[in-house]
Design a protein around this motif. Structure first.
Motif, PDB file in Angstrom:
ATOM      1  N   PRO A 216       0.798  -1.228   0.000  1.00 48.50           N
ATOM      2  CA  PRO A 216       0.000   0.000   0.000  1.00 48.50           C
ATOM      3  C   PRO A 216       0.832   1.282   0.000  1.00 48.50           C
ATOM      4  N   ASP A 217       1.940   1.308   0.756  1.00 46.18           N
ATOM      5  CA  ASP A 217       2.732   2.538   0.812  1.00 46.18           C
ATOM      6  C   ASP A 217       3.507   2.776  -0.483  1.00 46.18           C
ATOM      7  N   PHE A 218       3.843   1.711  -1.183  1.00 47.68           N
ATOM      8  CA  PHE A 218       4.485   1.876  -2.488  1.00 47.68           C
ATOM      9  C   PHE A 218       3.516   2.569  -3.447  1.00 47.68           C
ATOM     10  N   ILE A 219       2.257   2.116  -3.432  1.00 41.07           N
ATOM     11  CA  ILE A 219       1.237   2.732  -4.288  1.00 41.07           C
ATOM     12  C   ILE A 219       1.031   4.201  -3.903  1.00 41.07           C
ATOM     13  N   LYS A 220       1.003   4.478  -2.591  1.00 43.65           N
ATOM     14  CA  LYS A 220       0.840   5.862  -2.131  1.00 43.65           C
ATOM     15  C   LYS A 220       2.003   6.732  -2.599  1.00 43.65           C
ATOM     16  N   MET A 221       3.208   6.179  -2.570  1.00 44.83           N
ATOM     17  CA  MET A 221       4.387   6.930  -3.003  1.00 44.83           C
ATOM     18  C   MET A 221       4.281   7.292  -4.486  1.00 44.83           C
ATOM     19  N   VAL A 222       3.878   6.325  -5.298  1.00 46.20           N
ATOM     20  CA  VAL A 222       3.739   6.584  -6.739  1.00 46.20           C
ATOM     21  C   VAL A 222       2.673   7.645  -6.991  1.00 46.20           C
ATOM     22  N   GLU A 223       1.572   7.568  -6.235  1.00 47.70           N
ATOM     23  CA  GLU A 223       0.512   8.566  -6.396  1.00 47.70           C
ATOM     24  C   GLU A 223       0.965   9.940  -5.907  1.00 47.70           C
ATOM     25  N   ALA A 224       1.707   9.960  -4.785  1.00 50.31           N
ATOM     26  CA  ALA A 224       2.161  11.234  -4.215  1.00 50.31           C
ATOM     27  C   ALA A 224       3.147  11.956  -5.124  1.00 50.31           C
ATOM     28  N   ALA A 225       3.793  11.208  -6.020  1.00 46.31           N
ATOM     29  CA  ALA A 225       4.738  11.835  -6.953  1.00 46.31           C
ATOM     30  C   ALA A 225       4.031  12.827  -7.869  1.00 46.31           C
ATOM     31  N   ASP A 226       2.713  12.667  -8.036  1.00 45.18           N
ATOM     32  CA  ASP A 226       1.945  13.596  -8.882  1.00 45.18           C
ATOM     33  C   ASP A 226       1.723  14.947  -8.208  1.00 45.18           C
ATOM     34  N   THR A 227       1.857  14.997  -6.897  1.00 46.73           N
ATOM     35  CA  THR A 227       1.524  16.229  -6.164  1.00 46.73           C
ATOM     36  C   THR A 227       2.637  17.267  -6.212  1.00 46.73           C
ATOM     37  N   GLY A 228       3.850  16.854  -6.570  1.00 46.91           N
ATOM     38  CA  GLY A 228       4.978  17.784  -6.597  1.00 46.91           C
ATOM     39  C   GLY A 228       5.590  18.034  -5.239  1.00 46.91           C
ATOM     40  N   ARG A 229       5.213  17.241  -4.221  1.00 44.63           N
ATOM     41  CA  ARG A 229       5.764  17.433  -2.870  1.00 44.63           C
ATOM     42  C   ARG A 229       7.245  17.076  -2.815  1.00 44.63           C
ATOM     43  N   PHE A 230       7.679  16.185  -3.682  1.00 41.39           N
ATOM     44  CA  PHE A 230       9.090  15.797  -3.683  1.00 41.39           C
ATOM     45  C   PHE A 230       9.551  15.541  -5.115  1.00 41.39           C
ATOM     46  N   ASP A 231      10.847  15.685  -5.339  1.00 39.39           N
ATOM     47  CA  ASP A 231      11.404  15.436  -6.670  1.00 39.39           C
ATOM     48  C   ASP A 231      12.472  14.355  -6.643  1.00 39.39           C
ATOM     49  N   ILE A 232      12.639  13.702  -5.481  1.00 41.12           N
ATOM     50  CA  ILE A 232      13.588  12.598  -5.336  1.00 41.12           C
ATOM     51  C   ILE A 232      12.954  11.506  -4.477  1.00 41.12           C
ATOM     52  N   VAL A 233      13.136  10.257  -4.883  1.00 41.06           N
ATOM     53  CA  VAL A 233      12.778   9.108  -4.060  1.00 41.06           C
ATOM     54  C   VAL A 233      14.076   8.401  -3.701  1.00 41.06           C
ATOM     55  N   LEU A 234      14.306   8.219  -2.392  1.00 46.08           N
ATOM     56  CA  LEU A 234      15.541   7.612  -1.916  1.00 46.08           C
ATOM     57  C   LEU A 234      15.235   6.301  -1.204  1.00 46.08           C
ATOM     58  N   SER A 235      16.005   5.256  -1.541  1.00 50.53           N
ATOM     59  CA  SER A 235      15.859   3.957  -0.886  1.00 50.53           C
ATOM     60  C   SER A 235      17.240   3.400  -0.604  1.00 50.53           C
ATOM     61  N   GLU A 236      17.308   2.436   0.313  1.00 50.14           N
ATOM     62  CA  GLU A 236      18.609   1.868   0.658  1.00 50.14           C
ATOM     63  C   GLU A 236      19.267   1.229  -0.566  1.00 50.14           C
ATOM     64  N   ASP A 237      18.488   0.451  -1.313  1.00 50.38           N
ATOM     65  CA  ASP A 237      18.986  -0.195  -2.525  1.00 50.38           C
ATOM     66  C   ASP A 237      17.817  -0.351  -3.485  1.00 50.38           C
ATOM     67  N   LEU A 238      18.123  -0.616  -4.744  1.00 56.80           N
ATOM     68  CA  LEU A 238      17.073  -0.715  -5.748  1.00 56.80           C
ATOM     69  C   LEU A 238      16.135  -1.879  -5.472  1.00 56.80           C
ATOM     70  N   ASP A 239      16.656  -2.955  -4.840  1.00 56.60           N
ATOM     71  CA  ASP A 239      15.794  -4.101  -4.570  1.00 56.60           C
ATOM     72  C   ASP A 239      14.759  -3.819  -3.486  1.00 56.60           C
ATOM     73  N   ARG A 240      14.924  -2.717  -2.721  1.00 56.75           N
ATOM     74  CA  ARG A 240      13.892  -2.325  -1.758  1.00 56.75           C
ATOM     75  C   ARG A 240      12.658  -1.813  -2.488  1.00 56.75           C
ATOM     76  N   LEU A 241      12.873  -1.189  -3.651  1.00 59.58           N
ATOM     77  CA  LEU A 241      11.752  -0.688  -4.450  1.00 59.58           C
ATOM     78  C   LEU A 241      11.070  -1.832  -5.188  1.00 59.58           C
ATOM     79  N   SER A 242      11.870  -2.715  -5.795  1.00 60.75           N
ATOM     80  CA  SER A 242      11.301  -3.877  -6.465  1.00 60.75           C
ATOM     81  C   SER A 242      12.410  -4.828  -6.876  1.00 60.75           C
ATOM     82  N   ARG A 243      12.083  -6.125  -6.868  1.00 57.36           N
ATOM     83  CA  ARG A 243      12.997  -7.132  -7.401  1.00 57.36           C
ATOM     84  C   ARG A 243      12.542  -7.596  -8.781  1.00 57.36           C
TER      85      ARG A 243
END
Length: 522
Positions: A53-80
């Motif tokens: 659910p929070d991954f979906i919220k993050m993708v949706e929140a990207a439309d609001t312009g609140r942030f211009d960078i998404v930071l994660s520990e490693d790429l596999d945290r976002l998806s494998r």
């Protein structure tokens, strides 16, 4: 900037989230970035974006312009997943959001390609290791699966089973009764009558005993009871479009057998006799009767337990019904059988009497008006809360529809949720509208009364099944019919809950009236 953290329940623990966020916050501080959002999914697999659910919220929140960078520990945290990683990168790039990781810095096409392949290989290798580990457990004589009725796990020794002295007696009882000719329904009823809990702690049903022939499931077909484990019957696959696990049967040539004589509960002779009878009986689901189209199909309820009523054979007087719960498990006290045609006649007669009785209908209308006024008063008091909930409900529908358009979900996956939201929104709009409604008096709609009188008259004199229009017309008046328990020789009694709004020519405001019981001799 926003931080995303995730851990898999199989590989990490809950503290991993805090560790990941801590690393990301330190990285952000080092680069002078301000963290405005944090998104985290706990105990969620990275094999797919579904169920996060929070991954979906993050993708949706990207439309609001609140942030211009998404930071994660490693790429596999976002998806494998190769596909999901590539799609996320493309979508975030389109929205003007860059992806950074603590391990690789700014992510570009090369990272997506190379790391996507590496992460996919990791998942493939992990699945192979899990299955290899399960096979090793089996070779050691331990249990590679979950709990099995009749056994218990030896304390301190994972996967080591011992025969449970109590539940193994129940297993023997089931095999002996079935081998002596008892039906699964009768066995389930006897177990429930004796207060013996089912494998899941509830009541026994015939299906728990019967199982499925094709898959070799169910108590009667479980070869472990003769000291033989059968493994690798089925395999899990993840649907790439929905993210859901799908189980598929493996060919019997791929099944793996392991003899465990110390776990034998049933002797070969009894098991063979039971299996032969079970195979001859076939799978019940393959012999399902066609859906009934009778006047009250799906509307009948047992007056003792509230379960549905099901057809239970015919005799010279016609088809009979009984409580489905009593039939399947014997866990309802109401074992009476009723002639369905007598109940249909009783209901039609009661509807006729009610519609033709001005005094009774007047009382129904008075009660209806009283309830409408009470509903209006409650809606007025909570109007702000209702409006707020309506906004949330509509946003949820829009979010789900957008997710389908974006390919995050398949339409059939979200259809039930959208339908539920749509119904809730309609109910909320009705309640909000009633807040400003002035209710003084309502009258029965003459055209509606005349139409239903005609249909009821036609139905009363009908000797065969009513046509679809006539049946649906009468069914629109009925919310439910509760068939009250009776002893042999006693009159039939039903409680008919009707939809008064149909006769008022008004929309469904969910206010139904109970039409009193009536009796007829059996």
């Amino acid at each position: 900037m926003a931080i995303y953290a995730r851990y898999s329940s199989d590989l990490q623990n809950d503290k991993s989230i805090e560790q990941q966020i801590g690393l990301c916050e330190a990285y952000a501080a080092k680069n002078g970035w301000q963290v405005v959002d944090r998104f985290e999914d706990r105990a969620k697999s990275g094999a797919s974006v579904f169920g996060r659910p929070d991954f979906i919220k993050m993708v949706e929140a990207a439309d609001t312009g609140r942030f211009d960078i998404v930071l994660s520990e490693d790429l596999d945290r976002l998806s494998r997943s190769q596909r999901d990683t590539a799609e996320l990168f493309e979508e975030m790039s389109f929205k003007g959001v860059e992806i950074y990781t603590c391990s690789d810095g700014r992510i570009n096409e090369m990272h997506v390609g190379i790391k996507g392949v590496m992460n996919k290989l990791f998942l493939t290798n992990l699945a192979q290791k899990v299955r290899r580990g399960q096979k090793g457990v089996l070779d050691e004589g331990r249990n590679p699966g979950g709990d099995i009725y009749g056994y218990r796990v030896r304390k301190g020794e994972a996967g080591v089973l011992d025969i449970d002295p109590e539940t193994s007696k129940v297993v023997k009882r089931i095999f002996e009764e079935y081998g002596n000719g008892a039906s699964p329904r009768k066995i389930a009823a006897n177990l429930n009558q004796d207060g013996i809990p089912s494998p899941r702690g509830g009541v026994w049903n015939a299906s728990t005993i019967n199982g499925n022939i094709a898959r070799g499931q169910g108590i009667l077909l479980n070869e472990r009871y003769v000291g033989r484990v059968v493994w690798n019957k089925r395999k899990n696959f993840k649907n790439p479009k929905t993210g859901k696990q799908v189980r598929r049967d493996n060919p019997s040539s791929d099944w793996v057998y392991k003899e465990v004589p110390h776990l034998r509960i049933i002797d070969d002779k009894l098991f063979g006799r039971v299996k032969e009878r079970r195979m001859e009986a076939g799978t019940p689901s393959a012999r399902r009767a066609p859906k009934s189209t009778r006047l009250l199909s799906g509307l009948l309820r047992c007056g003792a337990c509230g379960s549905g009523m099901t057809l239970d054979g015919n005799d010279r007087s016609g088809p009979r019904i009984k409580c489905s719960r009593h039939r399947e498990s014997g866990s309802c006290s109401n074992g009476a059988k009723y002639y369905v045609e007598k109940i249909e006649s009783l209901v039609v007669r009661r509807l006729n009497e009610s519609i033709d009785n001005p005094e009774r209908m007047g009382k129904f209308v008075e009660a209806y008006v009283s309830e409408r006024r009470a509903q209006s008063a409650a809606a007025t008091k909570n109007k702000a809360k209702l409006a707020s909930r309506l906004t949330v409900c509509k946003k949820e529908m829009d979010r789900l529809i957008d997710a389908v358009k974006a390919g995050v979900f398949e339409a059939h996956e979200v259809a039930p949720k959208i339908a539920a939201n749509r119904q809730e929104a309609a109910n909320l709009e009705s309640e909000i509208a009633s807040a400003d409604e002035s209710i003084s008096k309502v009258d029965l709609h003459p055209a509606s009364i005349a139409r239903f009188k005609t249909h009821l008259t036609q139905l009363s004199g009908l000797e065969e099944k009513p046509n679809e229009i006539l049946r649906d017309s009468i069914r629109s008046l009925i919310d439910s019919v509760t068939v009250l328990p009776r002893r042999a020789g006693e009159d039939y009694r039903v409680e008919l809950r009707g939809r008064l709004f149909v006769l008022l020519g008004e929309p469904d405001c969910r206010l139904n009236r109970v039409i009193p019981s009536a009796g007829t001799s059996a």
